[in-house]
Design a protein around this motif. Structure first.
Motif, PDB file in Angstrom:
ATOM      1  N   ARG A  82       0.803  -1.216   0.000  1.00  0.00           N
ATOM      2  CA  ARG A  82       0.000   0.000   0.000  1.00  0.00           C
ATOM      3  C   ARG A  82       0.841   1.274   0.000  1.00  0.00           C
ATOM      4  N   TRP A  83       1.983   1.250   0.678  1.00  0.00           N
ATOM      5  CA  TRP A  83       2.756   2.491   0.794  1.00  0.00           C
ATOM      6  C   TRP A  83       3.323   2.931  -0.536  1.00  0.00           C
ATOM      7  N   ASN A  84       3.529   1.999  -1.439  1.00  0.00           N
ATOM      8  CA  ASN A  84       3.958   2.367  -2.789  1.00  0.00           C
ATOM      9  C   ASN A  84       2.860   3.176  -3.464  1.00  0.00           C
ATOM     10  N   TYR A 155       0.122  11.407   8.377  1.00  0.00           N
ATOM     11  CA  TYR A 155      -0.600  10.723   7.302  1.00  0.00           C
ATOM     12  C   TYR A 155      -0.834   9.266   7.678  1.00  0.00           C
ATOM     13  N   ASP A 156      -2.053   8.871   7.751  1.00  0.00           N
ATOM     14  CA  ASP A 156      -2.528   7.499   8.008  1.00  0.00           C
ATOM     15  C   ASP A 156      -2.211   7.003   9.418  1.00  0.00           C
ATOM     16  N   ARG A 157      -0.972   7.157   9.867  1.00  0.00           N
ATOM     17  CA  ARG A 157      -0.590   6.711  11.212  1.00  0.00           C
ATOM     18  C   ARG A 157      -0.308   7.937  12.058  1.00  0.00           C
ATOM     19  N   ALA A 207       4.555  -0.786  17.106  1.00  0.00           N
ATOM     20  CA  ALA A 207       5.067   0.588  16.953  1.00  0.00           C
ATOM     21  C   ALA A 207       4.083   1.473  16.185  1.00  0.00           C
ATOM     22  N   ASP A 208       3.130   0.844  15.506  1.00  0.00           N
ATOM     23  CA  ASP A 208       2.179   1.567  14.663  1.00  0.00           C
ATOM     24  C   ASP A 208       0.936   1.874  15.497  1.00  0.00           C
ATOM     25  N   ASN A 209       0.695   3.171  15.691  1.00  0.00           N
ATOM     26  CA  ASN A 209      -0.415   3.581  16.551  1.00  0.00           C
ATOM     27  C   ASN A 209      -1.757   3.015  16.071  1.00  0.00           C
ATOM     28  N   ASN A 210      -1.893   2.767  14.775  1.00  0.00           N
ATOM     29  CA  ASN A 210      -3.152   2.238  14.250  1.00  0.00           C
ATOM     30  C   ASN A 210      -3.442   0.822  14.737  1.00  0.00           C
ATOM     31  N   ALA A 211      -2.383   0.069  14.998  1.00  0.00           N
ATOM     32  CA  ALA A 211      -2.552  -1.375  15.230  1.00  0.00           C
ATOM     33  C   ALA A 211      -3.494  -1.669  16.399  1.00  0.00           C
ATOM     34  N   TYR A 213      -5.904   0.253  17.428  1.00  0.00           N
ATOM     35  CA  TYR A 213      -7.281   0.629  17.044  1.00  0.00           C
ATOM     36  C   TYR A 213      -7.933  -0.508  16.252  1.00  0.00           C
ATOM     37  N   PHE A 214      -7.167  -1.075  15.311  1.00  0.00           N
ATOM     38  CA  PHE A 214      -7.714  -2.196  14.522  1.00  0.00           C
ATOM     39  C   PHE A 214      -8.083  -3.341  15.462  1.00  0.00           C
ATOM     40  N   TYR A 215      -7.119  -3.642  16.342  1.00  0.00           N
ATOM     41  CA  TYR A 215      -7.294  -4.760  17.277  1.00  0.00           C
ATOM     42  C   TYR A 215      -8.521  -4.529  18.152  1.00  0.00           C
ATOM     43  N   SER A 277      -5.334  -8.496  11.163  1.00  0.00           N
ATOM     44  CA  SER A 277      -5.542  -7.044  11.100  1.00  0.00           C
ATOM     45  C   SER A 277      -5.277  -6.449   9.727  1.00  0.00           C
ATOM     46  N   ASN A 278      -4.430  -7.084   8.927  1.00  0.00           N
ATOM     47  CA  ASN A 278      -4.180  -6.506   7.589  1.00  0.00           C
ATOM     48  C   ASN A 278      -3.775  -7.609   6.604  1.00  0.00           C
ATOM     49  N   ASP A 279      -3.547  -7.189   5.375  1.00  0.00           N
ATOM     50  CA  ASP A 279      -3.284  -8.158   4.319  1.00  0.00           C
ATOM     51  C   ASP A 279      -1.896  -8.793   4.407  1.00  0.00           C
TER      52      ASP A 279
HETATM   53  C1  GAL Z   1      -1.264   0.559   9.005  1.00  0.00           C
HETATM   54  C2  GAL Z   1      -2.117   0.973   7.905  1.00  0.00           C
HETATM   55  C3  GAL Z   1      -2.690  -0.235   7.283  1.00  0.00           C
HETATM   56  C4  GAL Z   1      -1.673  -1.288   6.944  1.00  0.00           C
HETATM   57  C5  GAL Z   1      -0.596  -1.409   7.943  1.00  0.00           C
HETATM   58  C6  GAL Z   1       0.605  -2.121   7.412  1.00  0.00           C
HETATM   59  O1  GAL Z   1      -0.784   1.653   9.673  1.00  0.00           O
HETATM   60  O2  GAL Z   1      -3.135   1.838   8.332  1.00  0.00           O
HETATM   61  O3  GAL Z   1      -3.394   0.154   6.146  1.00  0.00           O
HETATM   62  O4  GAL Z   1      -1.147  -1.065   5.720  1.00  0.00           O
HETATM   63  O5  GAL Z   1      -0.207  -0.185   8.481  1.00  0.00           O
HETATM   64  O6  GAL Z   1       1.338  -1.325   6.569  1.00  0.00           O
END
Ligand code: GAL
Length: 410
Positions: A82-84, A155-157, A207-211, A213-215, A277-279
């Motif tokens: 996705r980051w690409n 951005y995003d995170r 380390a990813d603040n989003n993780a 929230y997903f969980y 949590s993700n792909d």
């Molecule tokens: C998260 C992002 C997800 C997923 C994950 C791994 O921060 O919101 O979309 O890509 O990182 O890169």
């Protein structure tokens, strides 16, 4: 407008905009900030972010007349698909709107990201757009940004340092909730009766603040069924720390899934669902289930992002769903927000109609380490399964081959 005058207006505008950012502003404004903090009554930068609702790619003809300025775009890694896409869309959108850009990827190394950001500051960027590898690790670089009065869009995170100004993301809690709710429906847990279904969980990078929230979104959706016995985590591994995947690495997720399967399912115990949590983690889990799971039932496996390999697995039936986040739209919102900040507009929900993209302005859900609320624009994620893959094709961002598999167009 003469560049000099625009520059002066921008610097005044930035102070005004930063004053309501994540950190409440005081920390972000430099000691020698200009005394006047009123935004200019009018600038030649059009207020409207002319970004079409459906067409996520800013049209160079429609773009604001060179707002001018240089934007530093710092992405975490190219190793996750996705980051690409994010990097490419952001770069494209900002350029089409008349900005100069510097785009870097930091190979998932926090020191490198600090370095990359410091180089951008030395290069004279007017704004930073950063997807942090580690939301806690950018203090040194962002103190530099604050000293130079450079606005930062998380951005995003979320970046947990108060020097970040605003946050653009998807509703991360909802991403997890959609995954959990999908499992509840797919296993028909509401009508489970005396039956117990078995589930395992794989979460993201600590380390990813989003993780988290997903969980949390996912756990909240399945918790009633863990409580009433309709769902059972056979391994007993439920806490975030026990199921987290540093770096969102496929191999790490694969290794843990193989361990869980050989330790708890080798005796023929049926596995019904694996919440991922993700792909990138779902890819590892799917591989383990395909090669190491003894049962013949279909295991419901969730994901997030719409990575090509996972969409292929969805077509093949080895992954069940992914939560899709249109990152082209995320970059459209980011560009519109950046323009508004640089134009000294007030940053609130009144901007949303100009985005042309469904999103919410949320001033409550995201906090920096210091406990300050970070004003956030949150886009809406969608569930994608085998049955609605055409929705992805309809965005124009994927094409479907004769074999039924999808390819991303960028
Ligand atoms: C998260 C992002 C997800 C997923 C994950 C791994 O921060 O919101 O979309 O890509 O990182 O890169």
């Amino acid at each position: 407008m003469k560049r000099k005058l625009l520059g002066a207006l921008l610097s005044t505008a930035m102070v005004a905009s930063l004053a309501v950012g994540c950190g409440g502003g005081n920390d972000a404004a430099p000691a020698d900030a200009p005394a006047e903090t009123e935004a200019p009554a009018e600038t030649e930068t059009p207020a409207e972010a002319e970004t079409p609702a459906e067409d996520a790619t800013a049209d160079a003809d429609d773009a604001a007349p060179a707002a001018g300025g240089k934007i530093g775009i710092s992405m975490p890694t190219q190793s996750l698909e996705r980051w690409n896409r994010d990097g490419a869309y952001l770069d494209e959108q900002f350029k089409a709107a008349g900005f100069e850009t510097i785009l870097t990827y930091s190979d998932d190394k926090t020191e490198q990201q600090v370095n990359d950001i410091q180089n951008m500051l030395a290069d004279g960027v007017d704004m930073l757009v950063i997807a942090a590898i580690d939301g806690n690790a950018l203090n040194t670089a962002l103190e530099g940004a604050a000293e130079q009065n450079i606005p930062v869009i998380s951005y995003d995170r979320l970046i947990l340092n108060d020097a970040a100004s605003y946050y653009v993301s998807f509703d991360n809690y909802t991403v997890g909730k959609l995954q959990g709710e999908y499992i509840v429906k797919a296993l028909d847990l509401e009508n489970a009766g005396d039956k117990t279904y078995n589930i395992e969980i794989t979460a993201g990078d600590p380390a990813d603040n989003n993780a988290t929230y997903f969980y949390q979104g996912a756990i909240d959706a399945i918790q009633p069924y863990l409580d009433n016995g309709a769902l059972n985590i056979v391994s007993g591994q439920k806490d975030f720390d026990a199921v987290a995947t540093p770096g969102w690495k496929t191999d790490t997720a694969l290794g843990r899934a193989q361990n869980v399967l050989s330790s708890y399912y080798a005796d023929g115990t049926q596995l019904d669902a694996w919440l991922c949590s993700n792909d990138s983690t779902a890819l590892g889990v799917t591989q383990a289930v395909t090669s190491d799971y003894a049962g013949s039932n279909t295991v419901v496996i969730t994901g997030q992002d719409g990575d090509e390999a996972n969409l292929k697995n969805i077509v093949d039936g080895t992954q069940t769903m992914t939560v899709y986040k249109n990152v082209s739209n995320e970059s459209v919102v980011t560009l519109a927000l950046a323009k508004a900040i640089l134009a000294g507009e007030s940053i609130d929900e009144s901007l949303i109609p100009s985005f042309g993209i469904e999103c919410a302005f949320d001033t409550e859900s995201y906090e920096t380490s210091a406990g300050n609320k970070c004003p956030s624009f949150l886009l809406v994620p969608n569930v994608i399964t085998k049955d609605n893959l055409q929705d992805l094709v309809d965005t124009g961002l994927y094409t479907m081959g004769d074999d039924g598999y999808l390819s991303a167009t960028n």
